[in-house]
Every structure is written in structure tokens, then in C-alpha cells.
Design a protein around this motif. Structure first.
Motif, PDB file in Angstrom:
ATOM      1  N   UNK A 191       0.835  -1.195   0.000  1.00  8.69           N
ATOM      2  CA  UNK A 191       0.000   0.000   0.000  1.00  8.69           C
ATOM      3  C   UNK A 191       0.869   1.243   0.000  1.00  8.69           C
ATOM      4  N   UNK A 192       0.246   2.350  -0.369  1.00  6.37           N
ATOM      5  CA  UNK A 192       0.920   3.646  -0.393  1.00  6.37           C
ATOM      6  C   UNK A 192       0.258   4.555   0.638  1.00  6.37           C
ATOM      7  N   UNK A 193       0.831   4.689   1.834  1.00  6.34           N
ATOM      8  CA  UNK A 193       0.173   5.471   2.896  1.00  6.34           C
ATOM      9  C   UNK A 193      -0.082   6.927   2.529  1.00  6.34           C
ATOM     10  N   UNK A 194       0.706   7.466   1.611  1.00  2.00           N
ATOM     11  CA  UNK A 194       0.568   8.883   1.277  1.00  2.00           C
ATOM     12  C   UNK A 194      -0.475   9.142   0.192  1.00  2.00           C
ATOM     13  N   UNK A 195      -0.947   8.082  -0.494  1.00  2.00           N
ATOM     14  CA  UNK A 195      -1.934   8.269  -1.552  1.00  2.00           C
ATOM     15  C   UNK A 195      -2.705   6.965  -1.746  1.00  2.00           C
ATOM     16  N   UNK A 196      -3.959   6.946  -1.319  1.00  2.00           N
ATOM     17  CA  UNK A 196      -4.752   5.725  -1.364  1.00  2.00           C
ATOM     18  C   UNK A 196      -5.198   5.376  -2.781  1.00  2.00           C
ATOM     19  N   UNK A 197      -4.950   6.226  -3.766  1.00  2.00           N
ATOM     20  CA  UNK A 197      -5.314   5.931  -5.149  1.00  2.00           C
ATOM     21  C   UNK A 197      -4.254   5.108  -5.871  1.00  2.00           C
ATOM     22  N   UNK A 198      -3.169   4.804  -5.173  1.00  3.16           N
ATOM     23  CA  UNK A 198      -2.067   4.082  -5.801  1.00  3.16           C
ATOM     24  C   UNK A 198      -1.580   2.965  -4.874  1.00  3.16           C
ATOM     25  N   UNK A 199      -1.197   1.856  -5.470  1.00  2.00           N
ATOM     26  CA  UNK A 199      -0.347   0.881  -4.798  1.00  2.00           C
ATOM     27  C   UNK A 199       1.077   1.082  -5.302  1.00  2.00           C
ATOM     28  N   UNK A 200       2.005   0.411  -4.680  1.00  2.51           N
ATOM     29  CA  UNK A 200       3.405   0.522  -5.077  1.00  2.51           C
ATOM     30  C   UNK A 200       4.003  -0.863  -5.286  1.00  2.51           C
ATOM     31  N   UNK A 201       4.787  -1.005  -6.358  1.00  4.69           N
ATOM     32  CA  UNK A 201       5.646  -2.166  -6.529  1.00  4.69           C
ATOM     33  C   UNK A 201       7.082  -1.724  -6.254  1.00  4.69           C
ATOM     34  N   UNK A 244      10.817   1.834  -7.687  1.00  6.18           N
ATOM     35  CA  UNK A 244       9.476   1.932  -7.106  1.00  6.18           C
ATOM     36  C   UNK A 244       8.533   2.349  -8.219  1.00  6.18           C
ATOM     37  N   UNK A 245       7.552   1.482  -8.479  1.00  6.66           N
ATOM     38  CA  UNK A 245       6.601   1.717  -9.574  1.00  6.66           C
ATOM     39  C   UNK A 245       5.206   1.895  -9.007  1.00  6.66           C
ATOM     40  N   UNK A 246       4.531   2.978  -9.369  1.00  5.90           N
ATOM     41  CA  UNK A 246       3.168   3.209  -8.904  1.00  5.90           C
ATOM     42  C   UNK A 246       2.181   2.358  -9.699  1.00  5.90           C
ATOM     43  N   UNK A 247       1.148   1.880  -9.001  1.00  5.10           N
ATOM     44  CA  UNK A 247       0.100   1.062  -9.606  1.00  5.10           C
ATOM     45  C   UNK A 247      -1.235   1.739  -9.337  1.00  5.10           C
ATOM     46  N   UNK A 248      -1.840   2.357 -10.338  1.00 12.05           N
ATOM     47  CA  UNK A 248      -3.141   3.004 -10.104  1.00 12.05           C
ATOM     48  C   UNK A 248      -4.214   1.961  -9.820  1.00 12.05           C
ATOM     49  N   UNK A 249      -5.096   2.285  -8.882  1.00 16.38           N
ATOM     50  CA  UNK A 249      -6.198   1.378  -8.550  1.00 16.38           C
ATOM     51  C   UNK A 249      -7.519   2.106  -8.736  1.00 16.38           C
ATOM     52  N   UNK A 250      -8.581   1.324  -8.824  1.00 19.39           N
ATOM     53  CA  UNK A 250      -9.892   1.876  -9.125  1.00 19.39           C
ATOM     54  C   UNK A 250     -10.642   2.232  -7.836  1.00 19.39           C
ATOM     55  N   UNK A 251     -11.850   2.684  -7.994  1.00 21.20           N
ATOM     56  CA  UNK A 251     -12.616   3.247  -6.888  1.00 21.20           C
ATOM     57  C   UNK A 251     -12.777   2.289  -5.718  1.00 21.20           C
ATOM     58  N   UNK A 252     -13.061   1.016  -6.014  1.00 20.02           N
ATOM     59  CA  UNK A 252     -13.325   0.046  -4.943  1.00 20.02           C
ATOM     60  C   UNK A 252     -12.112  -0.128  -4.044  1.00 20.02           C
ATOM     61  N   UNK A 253     -10.926  -0.294  -4.671  1.00 16.40           N
ATOM     62  CA  UNK A 253      -9.723  -0.466  -3.864  1.00 16.40           C
ATOM     63  C   UNK A 253      -9.332   0.830  -3.159  1.00 16.40           C
ATOM     64  N   UNK A 254      -9.482   1.958  -3.837  1.00 14.60           N
ATOM     65  CA  UNK A 254      -9.114   3.242  -3.234  1.00 14.60           C
ATOM     66  C   UNK A 254      -9.971   3.530  -2.003  1.00 14.60           C
ATOM     67  N   UNK A 263      -8.579   3.844   1.786  1.00 14.47           N
ATOM     68  CA  UNK A 263      -8.846   5.057   2.566  1.00 14.47           C
ATOM     69  C   UNK A 263      -9.473   4.709   3.909  1.00 14.47           C
ATOM     70  N   UNK A 264     -10.304   3.661   3.935  1.00 15.13           N
ATOM     71  CA  UNK A 264     -10.973   3.245   5.167  1.00 15.13           C
ATOM     72  C   UNK A 264     -10.155   2.235   5.964  1.00 15.13           C
ATOM     73  N   UNK A 265      -8.934   1.978   5.512  1.00 11.03           N
ATOM     74  CA  UNK A 265      -8.040   1.023   6.175  1.00 11.03           C
ATOM     75  C   UNK A 265      -8.661  -0.368   6.211  1.00 11.03           C
ATOM     76  N   UNK A 266      -9.312  -0.746   5.116  1.00 13.27           N
ATOM     77  CA  UNK A 266      -9.930  -2.059   4.989  1.00 13.27           C
ATOM     78  C   UNK A 266      -9.096  -2.945   4.064  1.00 13.27           C
ATOM     79  N   UNK A 267      -9.433  -4.243   4.051  1.00  9.90           N
ATOM     80  CA  UNK A 267      -8.723  -5.187   3.196  1.00  9.90           C
ATOM     81  C   UNK A 267      -8.969  -4.847   1.732  1.00  9.90           C
ATOM     82  N   UNK A 268      -7.899  -4.804   0.947  1.00 14.46           N
ATOM     83  CA  UNK A 268      -8.032  -4.474  -0.471  1.00 14.46           C
ATOM     84  C   UNK A 268      -8.398  -5.687  -1.316  1.00 14.46           C
TER      85      UNK A 268
END
Length: 443
Positions: A148-158, A173-183, A187-192
Motif C-alpha cells: 500500500x501507499x500510505x501517502x496516496x490511497x489511489x495508488x499501490x506501489x511495486x 518503485x513503480x506506482x500502480x493506479x487502482x480503481x474506486x473500490x480499492x481506493x 482510505x478506510x483502512x480495509x482489506x483491499x
């Protein structure tokens, strides 16, 4: 083969369990399934595989293991991440039934740079054929971490790490954009709900799959000045490109050796989802090494006998069709049997799929394409090797396919092994029998 043993390592979400699989014990019926010497692996303090009865009495804390992965090419190499976000790379040596205190593995390297606010979602190795030579020349190991990317919930990191004995470096470090459901979940600190992060058979493609996410990335090495670097570039975002699967959860994946290499196929990847579908993805590589998805040869498996709407739980590659499948190959290779087993390739024209309702299908490549056998239901198993001593009296129930880990034995290719999380027991299917018969016990 009769005198060789095979270790079964299982990560159940919090522990790493180890059992010994022995054809000799199986044939002599000294233990159900030929499995005995079940232990818990301590991947931090002692490097030991501890007998289960000894675990409550150790005077140190055995950390919870959250994520674990195995090297695709070097089957003895593993990586694990514990509850403290400490990542360890280690080489498996094996267990000795006569000496439980024997060191079971040797640590190769470690990475302790992750913060407590980061969540590791998956890990996979990259082999020496797809990483810069400067790393392999120094005996380095490359591990890719999905987090996960603590500074931006719209991205994961590889995060691509080169790990050495006593040191480690971040290669990329490569950013991985994620869609609304994962974001929203992040943001809610739930399982992705990321269900897999794996490398393909050639390790030229990385696969990320889960709830409303299926992405493929190309792995490459390119020159930047006088230094060769690892590159990860997106090939396709399946959920973005194909509306028909936009709400699906992609639950399991299997990358097989290309069954049709003459067609320019680089990788063939099979994906199962929560709707009971199997999807095949053909990746090609052009003369310049660019990786593309061949959409004309990709899509849904049409002869699928799984029940629509029932989740596909596991896709299982096999290493032969009978107990003696390896004999001629071992003779021709000139390798010792143990070394051969470490390198034996997965079959390219056959695999199994298991759904949550217990249906087990065998898939074979025919002239007209992939075809599944008539459906098979896993019945009640009459006996099983139980991982927990205090569960030995538990009645044996039918496998439902839920919370079940499944893998094919390399030592006895006709054996499929299951671990049933519900009953905490190992079970098996002998594929030499007719497809509708499953049992536990002697061969």
C-alpha cells in the motif's frame, strides 16, 4: 523415488507448517497419506522447524507470517514477511525426523525498511534471466514487493529490491493506479482483497489480481547511461479495457509453459474468478522484446463445467501424469533425482481447477483447444493426516473447496495434495484412479 522424501510447506495465513511426504511411508501405510513429522517453521529467531508439541513451550516469540512466496526457478528459495513488516529471504534445507533441533533453512538476506503504516499485499521473485547481470554477479536476489501507499490511497506501489547477505537496495518503485473500490477500501483502512501477485512462467510478466483489479506488467532490463536497470511497464489493465469483467473478483491464477510456442507465444496465463469463469491470456514478444496481449487468442474458456456463480478457488499445475512420469527424463538428464525435482517443469497441456462447491475439473489441450473433463465432486475422505494433535478425533467432512490450498506433488506426480483449513488436515487425490474417485490412504 521410493526412498526419497518431499517436504510440504504451507502458509495458512499466520503460520508456516511443514510436513514430510514419503512414498515409502505411504506404501507401508504407517501414516495416512504418507505424511508425517508435521511442524511449525520459525522464520525469525531459531531457523528451526519445531514439532507442534514443542511450540507452546518455547521461550521466545514466533512471529505471525503474513505473506510468503516461493522462487519459480529455484524451488528451495522462499521469502516471508512477518507481523513487524520484516522481510526475510531464505533457502530451505529440509527437516530430519531424528533431529528436530536441526536448522531447517539458511537466511540469505533481509529487508527491514518498511514502515508500520505500510501493508505488504504480495511478493514474488525475479530470476537471473530477467534481472541485470550486475546483481547476479554479486550473488544478489531480486524480490518485488506489492504494498500500500500510505501517502496516496489511489495508488499501490511495486518496490523492486535487490537483496544480498547483509545488505539490500531499492532498484525501482513503480506506482500502480487502482480503481474506486480499492481506493475506498484503502482510505478506510480495509482489506483491499488482492488475491494474487505473481510472475509468469518466463517471469517477463507480473500479474496483479483481486476484487475489481487485474493488471499485467512487462518486466524488462534496459540501459540507462552506463548502468542496466529493471523496468516495469503496464501491458494491459483488464478491468479498464473490458467492461464485461469490471465487477469481477479475480481469485486465482496459473501461468503454464506456452502450450503453442510455434505461434510466437511468450506466456500463457489462466485466471479464475468469483463467477466460476476461467479466462486465458496469451502474451507475445516481438523482435524488439516488447510484450503485448494477443486479444484474438485470449478470452473465456468455453468448455467450462464449473457452476456459474461459484468461485474458482484454485488452479493447479501438475508435473506428470503418473508415478513413473519422471523416470526416462531423469535418466536422460544425468542429474540426481533430488536436483531433477528442483528443476522439473510444469506440464504445458494439462492443469486442474477447483471451485468452492468442491468440483474438481481436469483441463487438457486438444487440437480444438482447452477441454475440461466431466465434472468431479470431492467426496468425504475416510482418513487424513491432521496437522493439529488436538484435532485428531475430528470427523472427516467432504471438501467444500472453501479455504482449501491445493498443490501437485513433484515427487509423485499422480498425487494432488490439499490442506483443508476448516479441519486443519492434509488430504489427497490419486489421479491414477478414475476421475470421480478421491480417497485418502494407501496407493
Amino acid at each position: 523415488q521410493h526412498d526419497t522424501t518431499e517436504n510440504v510447506l504451507l502458509h495458512n495465513g499466520s503460520e508456516v507448517l511443514v510436513a514430510r511426504f514419503s512414498p515409502k511411508v505411504l506404501c507401508q501405510a504407517r501414516a495416512p497419506l504418507g505424511l508425517d513429522d508435521v511442524r511449525r517453521l520459525d522464520v525469525a529467531e531459531s531457523s528451526q522447524a519445531l514439532p507442534l508439541d514443542d511450540v507452546p513451550h518455547v521461550d521466545w516469540h514466533i512471529p505471525v507470517v503474513t505473506i510468503m512466496c516461493q522462487h519459480r526457478m529455484d524451488k528451495q528459495m522462499f521469502a516471508s514477511c512477518d507481523e513487524n513488516n520484516d522481510i526475510t529471504v531464505w533457502r530451505w534445507h529440509g527437516t530430519d525426523a531424528s533431529d528436530p533441533s536441526k536448522i531447517a533453512f539458511r537466511m540469505i538476506g533481509a529487508y527491514v525498511g518498511l514502515g508500520p503504516e505500510e501493508q505488504v499485499l504480495g511478493m514474488c521473485f525475479l530470476s537471473q534471466n530477467v534481472v541485470p547481470r550486475r546483481i547476479t554477479d554479486q550473488q544478489g536476489t531480486v524480490l518485488v514487493i506489492l504494498k500500500t501507499n500510505p501517502s496516496n490511497s489511489n495508488w499501490l506501489l511495486m518496490q523492486v529490491m535487490s537483496i544480498y547477505q547483509g545488505s539490500h537496495y531499492t532498484e525501482l518503485i513503480k506506482t500502480v493506479p487502482i480503481h474506486t473500490a480499492q481506493a475506498a477500501a484503502a482510505e478506510a483502512d480495509q482489506d483491499l482483497d488482492i488475491y494474487f501477485f505473481e510472475a509468469s512462467h518466463t517471469e517477463r510478466v507480473l500479474m496483479i489480481g483481486g476484487r475489481s483489479i487485474l493488471k499485467f506488467y512487462a518486466v524488462d532490463v534496459r540501459q540507462e547511461g552506463d548502468k542496466s536497470i529493471i523496468s516495469l511497464e503496464p501491458v494491459i489493465d483488464v478491468v479498464q479495457e473490458f467492461a464485461a469483467v469490471r465487477s469481477a473478483s479475480f481469485t486465482t491464477c496459473l501461468s503454464l509453459p506456452p502450450p503453442m510456442p510455434r505461434l510466437g507465444m511468450l506466456d500463457w496465463v489462466v485466471i479464475g474468478d468469483d463467477a466460476g469463469r476461467l479466462l486465458g491470456w496469451k502474451f507475445n514478444s516481438d523482435d524488439r522484446g516488447n510484450i503485448t496481449l494477443d486479444e484474438s487468442m485470449s478470452g473465456r474458456f468455453r468448455s467450462n463445467l464449473h457452476t456459474p456463480g461459484v468461485k474458482v478457488r484454485s488452479l493447479v499445475g501438475i508435473y506428470g501424469s503418473s508415478a513413473d512420469s519422471h523416470y526416462r527424463h531423469v535418466q536422460n538428464s544425468g542429474l540426481s533425482y533430488s536436483l531433477f525435482l528442483n528443476k522439473v517443469a510444469m506440464e504445458d497441456r494439462c492443469f486442474y481447477s477447483l471451485a468452492e462447491d468442491g468440483k474438481l475439473l481436469v483441463w487438457r489441450m486438444r487440437k480444438e483447444g482447452w477441454k475440461s473433463s466431466p465434472e468431479s465432486q470431492l467426496p468425504t475422505m475416510e482418513s487424513a493426516q491432521v496437522a493439529r494433535a488436538d484435532e485428531a478425533s475430528m470427523p472427516q467432512a467432504a471438501l467444500s473447496g472453501q479455504n482449501v490450498a491445493c498443490h501437485a506433488s513433484r515427487l509423485l506426480p499422480n498425487i494432488l495434495l490439499w490442506y483443508d483449513q476448516r479441519t486443519e488436515s492434509f488430504r489427497f487425490c490419486d489421479r491414477r484412479l478414475e476421475s470421480k474417485e478421491c480417497r485418502a490412504g494407501g496407493a
